[in-house]
Structures are given as C-alpha cells and as structure tokens.
Design an enzyme around this catalytic site. Structure first.
Site, PDB file in Angstrom:
ATOM      1  N   HIS A  82       0.902  -1.289   0.119  1.00 15.86           N
ATOM      2  CA  HIS A  82       0.142  -0.034   0.078  1.00 15.86           C
ATOM      3  C   HIS A  82       0.735   1.246  -0.015  1.00 15.86           C
ATOM      4  CE1 HIS A  82      -3.574   2.408   0.774  1.00 15.86           C
ATOM      5  NE2 HIS A  82      -2.815   3.007   1.509  1.00 15.86           N
ATOM      6  N   ASP A 161     -14.852   3.046   6.948  1.00 16.24           N
ATOM      7  CA  ASP A 161     -13.705   3.878   6.511  1.00 16.24           C
ATOM      8  C   ASP A 161     -14.158   4.366   5.110  1.00 16.24           C
ATOM      9  OD1 ASP A 161     -10.916   4.676   6.100  1.00 16.24           O
ATOM     10  OD2 ASP A 161     -11.159   3.673   4.181  1.00 16.24           O
ATOM     11  N   ARG A 168     -14.415  13.014   6.021  1.00 18.88           N
ATOM     12  CA  ARG A 168     -13.049  13.686   6.231  1.00 18.88           C
ATOM     13  C   ARG A 168     -12.680  14.536   5.027  1.00 18.88           C
ATOM     14  NH1 ARG A 168      -9.087   9.009   7.006  1.00 18.88           N
ATOM     15  NH2 ARG A 168      -7.573  10.404   7.231  1.00 18.88           N
ATOM     16  N   SER A 183      -7.539   4.469   9.040  1.00 18.56           N
ATOM     17  CA  SER A 183      -8.199   4.132   7.463  1.00 18.56           C
ATOM     18  C   SER A 183      -7.418   3.259   6.841  1.00 18.56           C
ATOM     19  CB  SER A 183      -8.237   5.615   6.957  1.00 18.56           C
ATOM     20  OG  SER A 183      -8.457   5.461   5.497  1.00 18.56           O
ATOM     21  N   LYS A 187      -8.323  -1.039   5.944  1.00 17.61           N
ATOM     22  CA  LYS A 187      -8.628  -1.721   4.726  1.00 17.61           C
ATOM     23  C   LYS A 187      -7.521  -2.953   4.553  1.00 17.61           C
ATOM     24  CE  LYS A 187      -8.404   2.292   3.136  1.00 17.61           C
ATOM     25  NZ  LYS A 187      -8.441   3.672   2.501  1.00 17.61           N
TER      26      LYS A 187
HETATM   27  N1  URA Z   1      -5.296   6.789   2.278  1.00 21.19           N
HETATM   28  C1  URA Z   1      -6.166   6.041   2.907  1.00 21.19           C
HETATM   29  O1  URA Z   1      -6.556   5.171   2.564  1.00 21.19           O
HETATM   30  N2  URA Z   1      -6.677   6.702   4.095  1.00 21.19           N
HETATM   31  C2  URA Z   1      -6.278   8.157   4.578  1.00 21.19           C
HETATM   32  O2  URA Z   1      -6.980   8.471   5.437  1.00 21.19           O
HETATM   33  C3  URA Z   1      -5.218   8.569   3.526  1.00 21.19           C
HETATM   34  C4  URA Z   1      -4.844   7.982   2.897  1.00 21.19           C
END
Ligand code: URA
Length: 445
Positions: A82, A161, A168, A183, A187
């Site tokens: 990621h 999320d 957000r 966040s 995931k």
């Molecule tokens: N990427 C994400 O998945 N969440 C965030 O809050 C910032 C970057």
C-alpha cells in the site's frame, strides 16, 4: 454514552474507551449518527490526537465494520502493498508482477484516484478489456493460479472507512495521524493478507509533509499490523516531486510496462519498487538479506519473468496482454503540447500535489467521485529536481484530447516548478525503513 458526550470527552483531551469507539463506528456505519456529530468528533481527534490503544481500537472497529476477505484457500502466505498516495506513483503495477515473478503470492485490492493522487484501478482500466470488478472467490483463484491479481476493493470491505473518508475529505479532517493510520490499516486488515509492505510518502505531494511525521505514521501503522499478527514493514519515500515520469493513466501503464521490459534502470520509480520488493522477499523468507532479495528482483526484470507475470495477470483479468509488447495499443491522446522553461536555471523544487492537480485539470483525475476521466491524457515529465534547463527547453509534455483547461493547467504546472540559478542540494529518494523490531534511517531529517 451519548454521542455528544463522546465528542466532548475527546474535545477535552481524554482517551476514548473501546466501547465508545465501537459505538461511534457502528452507529455511524449504520447511519444512526449524523454527519455533523461524526465530523465534530473527527475534528476533535485531529486536534487532540489518539493514543496507541485508541488508534488500534479504531482500526479494529473499522476493519470489522463489514466483510473481511478469507484468502486461506490460496494455500500460501499472501502479500499486499500500500502506498499512502502520491503523484506519478505507479509502484503497484510494477511490484505486483515483479514480486510474483520471484515466487510470492500478491493479492492487491486497489482504489480509484481522487484529487491530486492517481488510482491504480483507473490506470488498469486504460488497458483495453481489463476487468477490476472481481469477486473475492475469483481473487483467490487468480492469486493461487497466477501469483498475482490487482482488483477493485469490494464495497463491503471496511464500509466505516469509506463513509468516514468521504466525510473527512470535505471537513478538513484528512490530515491526522491516527485517522490516516486507522483508515489505511483497516482496509489492509480486512483484505486478509498475511504480509504487508507500506510505502509512506513524505513531502509536498504527500499527506505527511515532514519526514518526522511520515516516520511517525509508518511506525503507527507497522505497530498496528504487528500487534494484529501481520508481518509488516514500511519504507518512507520522497514525494516532493513525481515519482515516475508519467502522470496519467495509460501513460503510467506505459511507464510500468517499460520498466518491466527492463528499461529505465535509473528510474526512482523502479528503485522504490525494488525496495518494496526487498521487504516482501525478506519478510516471507524467500531471501535472507537485502542484497539477495535485490538480486532476485533484478534478475526477474532482466530475464523477462516479471513482464511475463504482467502478461498473465492482464490476460486473466480480460485485458489485451499484447500491450506488454506493444504499448501503442494503449492508445495516445490527439495533441502533445510541450510546456517549456520560461527561463534558464536549475529545477530547485517541485510542488508535487500541484503537478498532480494540473494533470487532473487535463482530465487525468477526478475532482468529484462522479467525474469521468480520460485515460489517454496526462503529463510526461522531462525534468527532475537538480536538472539544469535552458529557457525554451521542454519541462514536460501535456497529452491532451481537449484544450479547454490546457492554459490554466499549464499555468498551474509552471507555478509548481521552482527554478534557481545554482544547483540545489540533492533530495534523498528513500529516508528509511520501519520494521516491527525497529527502524533504520538512511538520512538525518
Ligand atoms: N489513504 C487512505 O486510505 N486513508 C487516508 O486517510 C489517507 C490515505
């Protein structure tokens, strides 16, 4: 406890209990807590922070707010990567087939681009026929048979999320270490992989603008993952300029394929992919040292195995795999417009986010979720920080199908490139690695 009391407790700087966090996440996901109360709590978290326990509890509550993917039927350790998001960041398209070519099982769930950062799914969809909507069952089968799949994140994954991120985004509450860490990690944890490598960006095009903040984010995410039994590492890399030379969708795919073909050996994008791959090979025990890992990755690029994995992955997901030999099959925008240096000098700095926004104005990205992107448009960079350019020399080419926004985008792009008359100090590409057992810094911040 009432939601108003939870908000007031955080506003006054107190730690929330697991029960309070669960009540908030579950109530908000079910639609029982209105956006205005959720936004107030998010802002209180931005201002007062969260300790390690609260951050872990928030992550866990969000992970279990929907479905979690069971990858056990792959029958092997499954890896994921990621990036916290950047400009010209096409690492997934290179790393997934590259690591698979070294014997790893790579299951990557990706998202779409929004704002200045590009999205892997949008890039992949510029390959004719490529399907990103793949069921979790088919994902298991693809990873088991081919070692690599990049698919769209299912709607049911970490729905808390999804809702929180959307809120957000419009309430100025994205930039918060516990909110970003929970966040991202919710995931990753819901996606069910065993080994995770993170690329935490730092600089003007990143969520974290300073190296210290980026290490803190990396440390928080690694601690959450390790606490929940994952093998996990993070690298902290520069996002003060675009990572690759392409900012777009088909343009990014072209660059990724060229790197998989063994070209662009000096590219920072290639280097970051090698570093991420090193972490995965070490964490899975496929390599004992970084030197060994790097040799395996370099060999897979040299002997064509990585490109072959890309071909197999594209074909398995319905795409035209001939793009691996002939990138012109991706198509090309109708106009190529060079953007030239207004004066001679050294490129001193770039505002990476602004360059991403210029590409977005050309149609390569979205301002709102509903916006339609043009896969063929974007920016091909010709310079990096530290280069000397003569007045009139191209800094970049704009790939366009429509000139409506081109002038404004060019203005924005030029404002983002800062020139000076002396050579700037070199900017590091990689600042260090954070592992569960400790961190290694390559440069003093
Ligand atoms: N990427 C994400 O998945 N969440 C965030 O809050 C910032 C970057």
């Amino acid at each position: 406890m009432q939601m108003v009391d939870i908000i007031a407790k955080k506003r006054d700087g107190h730690a929330l209990s697991r029960q309070e966090i669960d009540d908030f996440v579950q109530g908000f996901t079910r639609g029982e807590i209105p956006d205005y109360q959720a936004a107030a709590l998010l802002m209180a978290i931005v201002l007062k922070g969260m300790d390690a326990q609260e951050t872990a509890d928030l992550t866990d509550a969000m992970t279990h707010s929907g479905q979690t993917v069971d990858l056990s039927a792959v029958g092997d350790v499954v890896c994921d990567k990621h990036s916290t998001g950047g400009v010209g960041d096409t690492t997934t398209l290179i790393l997934v087939p590259l690591a698979a070519a070294c014997g790893l099982k790579m299951a990557k769930m990706s998202g779409r681009g929004l704002g200045h950062t590009g999205g892997t799914l949008d890039k992949l969809e510029s390959i004719p026929g490529y399907r990103v909507e793949i069921s979790p069952e088919t994902l298991v089968q693809l990873v088991r048979d081919n070692g690599a799949a990049i698919v769209g994140q299912t709607q049911a994954l970490a729905p808390a999320d999804k809702k929180l991120y959307a809120l957000r985004d419009v309430t100025g509450t994205v930039e918060s270490l516990p909110l970003i860490a929970s966040s991202v990690m919710s995931k990753k944890l819901a996606a069910g992989t065993d080994v995770i490598v993170l690329d935490v960006k730092t600089g003007s095009g990143a969520f974290m603008h300073t190296v210290e903040d980026s290490f803190a984010l990396a440390r928080t995410m690694v601690d959450i993952g390790a606490h929940l039994g994952k093998r996990i590492a993070a690298i902290v890399t520069d996002m003060d300029q675009p990572l690759g030379n392409s900012i777009g969708n088909a343009l990014d795919v072209r660059e990724a394929i060229e790197i998989l073909q063994g070209r662009h050996v000096d590219s920072p994008l290639r280097e970051v992919c090698l570093l991420l791959g090193e972490q995965l090979l070490r964490m899975t025990g496929k390599a004992q040292t970084s030197v060994q890992a790097r040799a395996m990755l370099e060999q897979a690029l040299r002997n064509g195995d990585a490109l072959e994995k890309m071909r197999v992955m594209i074909q398995a997901q319905g795409g035209d795999a001939r793009v691996c030999e002939d990138v012109s099959l991706l198509g090309q925008a109708s106009i190529i417009h060079p953007v030239v240096a207004p004066q001679s000098g050294y490129v001193a700095r770039m505002q990476a986010a602004e360059i991403g926004m210029a590409a977005q104005m050309l149609g390569a990205g979205r301002m709102k979720k509903e916006d339609v992107i043009d896969p063929l448009v974007g920016i091909q960079m010709h310079v990096r920080v530290g280069d000397f350019v003569e007045k009139g020399q191209p800094l970049a080419d704009f790939y366009l199908n429509d000139t409506a926004q081109a002038e404004q985008a060019e203005h924005r792009f030029l404002q983002a490139i800062v020139m000076q008359d002396h050579k700037p100090v070199a900017v590091p590409l990689v600042f260090g690695v954070v592992r569960a057992e400790g961190e290694e810094r390559f440069f003093d911040a």
